[in-house]
Design a protein around this motif. Structure first.
Motif, PDB file in Angstrom:
ATOM      1  N   LEU A  58       5.056   1.495   5.038  1.00  0.00           N
ATOM      2  CA  LEU A  58       5.283   0.696   3.580  1.00  0.00           C
ATOM      3  C   LEU A  58       4.970  -0.909   3.854  1.00  0.00           C
ATOM      4  CD1 LEU A  58       6.422   1.121   0.928  1.00  0.00           C
ATOM      5  CD2 LEU A  58       8.844   0.398   1.880  1.00  0.00           C
ATOM      6  N   THR A  59       3.501  -1.019   3.984  1.00  0.00           N
ATOM      7  CA  THR A  59       2.840  -2.166   4.310  1.00  0.00           C
ATOM      8  C   THR A  59       1.371  -1.965   3.825  1.00  0.00           C
ATOM      9  OG1 THR A  59       2.147  -3.608   5.818  1.00  0.00           O
ATOM     10  CG2 THR A  59       1.895  -1.451   6.370  1.00  0.00           C
ATOM     11  N   GLU A  60       0.872  -3.125   3.615  1.00  0.00           N
ATOM     12  CA  GLU A  60      -0.486  -3.132   2.817  1.00  0.00           C
ATOM     13  C   GLU A  60      -1.459  -3.033   3.979  1.00  0.00           C
ATOM     14  OE1 GLU A  60      -0.100  -5.960  -1.045  1.00  0.00           O
ATOM     15  OE2 GLU A  60       0.135  -7.203   0.848  1.00  0.00           O
ATOM     16  N   TYR A  61      -1.368  -3.302   5.146  1.00  0.00           N
ATOM     17  CA  TYR A  61      -2.548  -2.906   6.245  1.00  0.00           C
ATOM     18  C   TYR A  61      -1.707  -2.724   7.296  1.00  0.00           C
ATOM     19  CZ  TYR A  61      -6.133  -5.380   3.359  1.00  0.00           C
ATOM     20  OH  TYR A  61      -6.816  -5.766   2.238  1.00  0.00           O
ATOM     21  N   LYS A  62      -2.188  -1.641   8.133  1.00  0.00           N
ATOM     22  CA  LYS A  62      -1.594  -1.140   9.221  1.00  0.00           C
ATOM     23  C   LYS A  62      -2.720  -0.873  10.133  1.00  0.00           C
ATOM     24  CE  LYS A  62       1.421   2.399  10.841  1.00  0.00           C
ATOM     25  NZ  LYS A  62       2.287   1.438  11.437  1.00  0.00           N
ATOM     26  N   LYS A 113       7.236  15.075  -5.507  1.00  0.00           N
ATOM     27  CA  LYS A 113       7.415  13.833  -4.636  1.00  0.00           C
ATOM     28  C   LYS A 113       7.303  12.601  -5.387  1.00  0.00           C
ATOM     29  CE  LYS A 113       6.885  13.815  -0.848  1.00  0.00           C
ATOM     30  NZ  LYS A 113       7.792  13.668   0.361  1.00  0.00           N
ATOM     31  N   VAL A 114       8.255  11.586  -4.742  1.00  0.00           N
ATOM     32  CA  VAL A 114       8.164  10.133  -5.287  1.00  0.00           C
ATOM     33  C   VAL A 114       7.226   9.111  -4.378  1.00  0.00           C
ATOM     34  CG1 VAL A 114       9.666   8.239  -5.784  1.00  0.00           C
ATOM     35  CG2 VAL A 114      10.513  10.517  -6.182  1.00  0.00           C
ATOM     36  N   VAL A 115       6.430   8.690  -5.312  1.00  0.00           N
ATOM     37  CA  VAL A 115       5.229   7.923  -4.495  1.00  0.00           C
ATOM     38  C   VAL A 115       5.277   6.346  -4.542  1.00  0.00           C
ATOM     39  CG1 VAL A 115       2.705   7.573  -4.230  1.00  0.00           C
ATOM     40  CG2 VAL A 115       3.852  10.152  -4.371  1.00  0.00           C
ATOM     41  N   ILE A 116       4.940   5.527  -3.598  1.00  0.00           N
ATOM     42  CA  ILE A 116       4.541   4.260  -3.797  1.00  0.00           C
ATOM     43  C   ILE A 116       3.260   4.079  -3.823  1.00  0.00           C
ATOM     44  CG2 ILE A 116       5.460   1.777  -3.092  1.00  0.00           C
ATOM     45  CD1 ILE A 116       7.907   3.698  -3.660  1.00  0.00           C
ATOM     46  N   ARG A 117       2.763   3.293  -4.967  1.00  0.00           N
ATOM     47  CA  ARG A 117       1.371   2.723  -5.008  1.00  0.00           C
ATOM     48  C   ARG A 117       1.412   1.325  -4.761  1.00  0.00           C
ATOM     49  NH1 ARG A 117      -0.009   3.558 -10.208  1.00  0.00           N
ATOM     50  NH2 ARG A 117      -0.897   5.480  -9.977  1.00  0.00           N
ATOM     51  N   HIS A 118       0.601   1.173  -3.482  1.00  0.00           N
ATOM     52  CA  HIS A 118       0.299  -0.249  -2.781  1.00  0.00           C
ATOM     53  C   HIS A 118      -0.588  -1.039  -3.384  1.00  0.00           C
ATOM     54  CE1 HIS A 118       2.262   1.178   1.340  1.00  0.00           C
ATOM     55  NE2 HIS A 118       2.704   2.007   0.111  1.00  0.00           N
ATOM     56  N   MET A 144      -0.649 -10.297   4.130  1.00  0.00           N
ATOM     57  CA  MET A 144      -0.212  -9.041   3.656  1.00  0.00           C
ATOM     58  C   MET A 144       1.010  -9.183   3.437  1.00  0.00           C
ATOM     59  SD  MET A 144      -0.335  -6.267   6.941  1.00  0.00           S
ATOM     60  CE  MET A 144       0.784  -6.473   8.017  1.00  0.00           C
ATOM     61  N   HIS A 145       1.512  -8.176   2.642  1.00  0.00           N
ATOM     62  CA  HIS A 145       2.863  -7.934   2.492  1.00  0.00           C
ATOM     63  C   HIS A 145       3.576  -6.776   3.071  1.00  0.00           C
ATOM     64  CE1 HIS A 145       2.238 -10.799  -0.837  1.00  0.00           C
ATOM     65  NE2 HIS A 145       3.321 -11.187  -0.542  1.00  0.00           N
ATOM     66  N   SER A 146       4.546  -6.587   3.690  1.00  0.00           N
ATOM     67  CA  SER A 146       5.269  -5.450   4.185  1.00  0.00           C
ATOM     68  C   SER A 146       6.749  -5.561   3.764  1.00  0.00           C
ATOM     69  CB  SER A 146       5.404  -5.514   5.690  1.00  0.00           C
ATOM     70  OG  SER A 146       4.002  -5.270   6.223  1.00  0.00           O
ATOM     71  N   TYR A 147       7.109  -4.266   3.790  1.00  0.00           N
ATOM     72  CA  TYR A 147       8.647  -4.104   3.480  1.00  0.00           C
ATOM     73  C   TYR A 147       9.298  -3.968   4.876  1.00  0.00           C
ATOM     74  CZ  TYR A 147       8.798  -3.942  -1.608  1.00  0.00           C
ATOM     75  OH  TYR A 147       8.647  -4.164  -3.056  1.00  0.00           O
ATOM     76  N   ARG A 148      10.525  -4.680   5.070  1.00  0.00           N
ATOM     77  CA  ARG A 148      11.426  -4.364   6.466  1.00  0.00           C
ATOM     78  C   ARG A 148      12.699  -3.912   6.194  1.00  0.00           C
ATOM     79  NH1 ARG A 148       8.532  -5.073  10.842  1.00  0.00           N
ATOM     80  NH2 ARG A 148       6.830  -6.054  10.791  1.00  0.00           N
ATOM     81  N   LEU A 159      11.055  -7.568   1.383  1.00  0.00           N
ATOM     82  CA  LEU A 159       9.721  -8.126   1.306  1.00  0.00           C
ATOM     83  C   LEU A 159       9.165  -9.347   2.234  1.00  0.00           C
ATOM     84  CD1 LEU A 159       6.847  -6.779   0.133  1.00  0.00           C
ATOM     85  CD2 LEU A 159       7.366  -8.700  -1.914  1.00  0.00           C
ATOM     86  N   THR A 160       8.320  -9.157   2.854  1.00  0.00           N
ATOM     87  CA  THR A 160       7.927 -10.068   3.985  1.00  0.00           C
ATOM     88  C   THR A 160       6.206 -10.502   3.993  1.00  0.00           C
ATOM     89  OG1 THR A 160       7.602  -8.583   5.876  1.00  0.00           O
ATOM     90  CG2 THR A 160       9.596  -9.467   5.536  1.00  0.00           C
ATOM     91  N   GLU A 161       5.992 -11.728   4.180  1.00  0.00           N
ATOM     92  CA  GLU A 161       4.560 -11.774   4.185  1.00  0.00           C
ATOM     93  C   GLU A 161       4.169 -12.220   5.694  1.00  0.00           C
ATOM     94  OE1 GLU A 161       1.586 -15.192   2.563  1.00  0.00           O
ATOM     95  OE2 GLU A 161       3.312 -14.811   1.425  1.00  0.00           O
ATOM     96  N   GLU A 162       3.222 -11.408   6.176  1.00  0.00           N
ATOM     97  CA  GLU A 162       2.580 -11.146   7.481  1.00  0.00           C
ATOM     98  C   GLU A 162       1.031 -11.225   7.539  1.00  0.00           C
ATOM     99  OE1 GLU A 162       4.131  -7.676   8.901  1.00  0.00           O
ATOM    100  OE2 GLU A 162       6.295  -8.194   8.088  1.00  0.00           O
ATOM    101  N   ALA A 163       0.561 -11.491   8.604  1.00  0.00           N
ATOM    102  CA  ALA A 163      -0.695 -11.840   9.155  1.00  0.00           C
ATOM    103  C   ALA A 163      -1.291 -10.429   9.115  1.00  0.00           C
ATOM    104  CB  ALA A 163      -1.241 -12.329  10.542  1.00  0.00           C
ATOM    105  N   ILE A 164      -2.698 -10.249   8.519  1.00  0.00           N
ATOM    106  CA  ILE A 164      -3.305  -8.984   8.723  1.00  0.00           C
ATOM    107  C   ILE A 164      -3.753  -8.711   9.911  1.00  0.00           C
ATOM    108  CG2 ILE A 164      -5.240  -7.629   7.861  1.00  0.00           C
ATOM    109  CD1 ILE A 164      -5.385  -8.889   5.329  1.00  0.00           C
TER     110      ILE A 164
END
Length: 331
Positions: A113-117, A326-331, A1-5, A17-22
């Motif tokens: 701000l991540t794809e899976y949490k 509101k300003v929204v981010i679509r994942h 998955m991808h996350s922002y840090r 942007l980072t790539e991490e394990a789900i």
């Protein structure tokens, strides 16, 4: 998955942007496929290093998100796989008031701000069927703040809102659903027209009406407004005091106009108004809000939606502070 840090405070690029394990949910937790997140003013001050709490290095930002439960850990009964959820702004505040033990996203837990949490099931609420993920992601901070700021408002009361940010627009929508009359302020006639479309009974342009507090009072036959949703801070509080009814309430929810300025004590004393600070709200209040949104078919006002890969563009747009909703981010 991808996350922002987050990068270093004040950096030109807010996050990398980072790539991490789900991750896998543990006892009492669920795995959420995050479908959307939203930016708040709080996120700006965190990124700039101005937040009063310490923020860990390389933290995942943003406090507001919505998505779908895709896995459930042991001991979870609140949600099942496939449920649509949004997060409560304070992960461990289920009832009661904000206190020293209250935890926060980004400060105490990684943000949205991540794809899976992976998150405690207790920190989530269900989403009404008529809302999209993008709409639901706007709710945890701004909508709950507006809801809390309006507590005690009754049908027939007059509410004053300031500007066209998320809290102000939610306050307008909720106040109308409560049967209140709304006086809104803004800086442009084009925004004034949109506020009227949302239900504002009167709109004042504070660029052309310097004493907008007195003008608001005149619209109430000189009695003043029952509730002010104060988002500006010291620079607007002076006008709010001129607008508020004797014994009314000013709900202080932000300092968007800055912290500089002074207040005349006698104006406060003579108003006999309650000045109440509002710090979002608990999970129970968010659940009450969700029921009201479903009952009245309320839809959040979204200024713009950006793709996950376009975070910086979304950030720059929000930072310019000329938004309607509101300003929204679509994942």
């Amino acid at each position: 998955m991808h996350s922002y840090r987050l990068t270093k405070p004040g950096s030109a690029n807010v996050a990398r942007l980072t790539e991490e394990a789900i991750p896998t949910p543990g006892h009492g937790q669920v795995l959420v496929h995050v479908r959307a997140s939203a930016i708040n003013f709080r996120d700006l001050i965190i990124a700039n290093g101005w937040y009063p709490l310490p923020i860990p290095d390389d933290q995942v930002p943003l406090s507001d998100g919505a998505g779908e439960v895709v896995a459930v850990g042991e001991g979870v009964s609140r949600f099942k796989k496939g449920d649509r959820v949004a997060n409560s702004f304070f992960p461990n505040l289920y009832a009661g008031k904000f206190n020293q033990a209250t935890q926060q996203w980004v400060a105490h837990h990684e943000g949205w701000l991540t794809e899976y949490k992976v998150v405690s099931a207790e920190a989530l609420v269900g989403i009404p069927d008529h809302l999209s993920f993008e709409e639901a992601a706007t709710l945890p901070c701004a909508a709950v703040t507006a809801w809390s700021a309006l507590q005690g408002v009754r049908a027939g009361d007059t509410v004053l809102t300031q500007g066209t940010g998320g809290v102000a627009l939610f306050a307008l929508q909720f106040a109308k659903a409560m049967g209140a009359r709304v006086i809104a302020t803004t800086s442009s006639w084009s925004k004034a027209a949109r506020l009227a479309e949302l239900g504002a009974d009167h709109v004042l342009n504070y660029k052309t009406v310097e004493e907008w507090g007195l003008q608001a009072r005149s619209l109430t036959a000189g009695l003043g407004v029952d509730r002010v949703i104060e988002v500006g801070g010291p620079q607007t509080l002076t006008q709010s005091l001129k607008a508020v009814a004797l014994g009314g309430q000013i709900s202080i929810v932000g300092v968007l106009a800055g912290v500089e300025g002074s207040i005349d004590f006698m104006s406060v004393f003579q108003s006999q108004a309650v000045l109440k600070t509002v710090v979002v709200g608990n999970r129970g209040e968010f659940e009450d809000l969700m029921r009201a949104i479903a009952q009245h078919n309320i839809r959040p006002v979204i200024d713009s939606v950006y793709g996950f890969e376009s975070l910086q563009a979304a950030w720059d747009h929000f930072s310019a502070r000329d938004v309607f909703g509101k300003v929204v981010i679509r994942h």
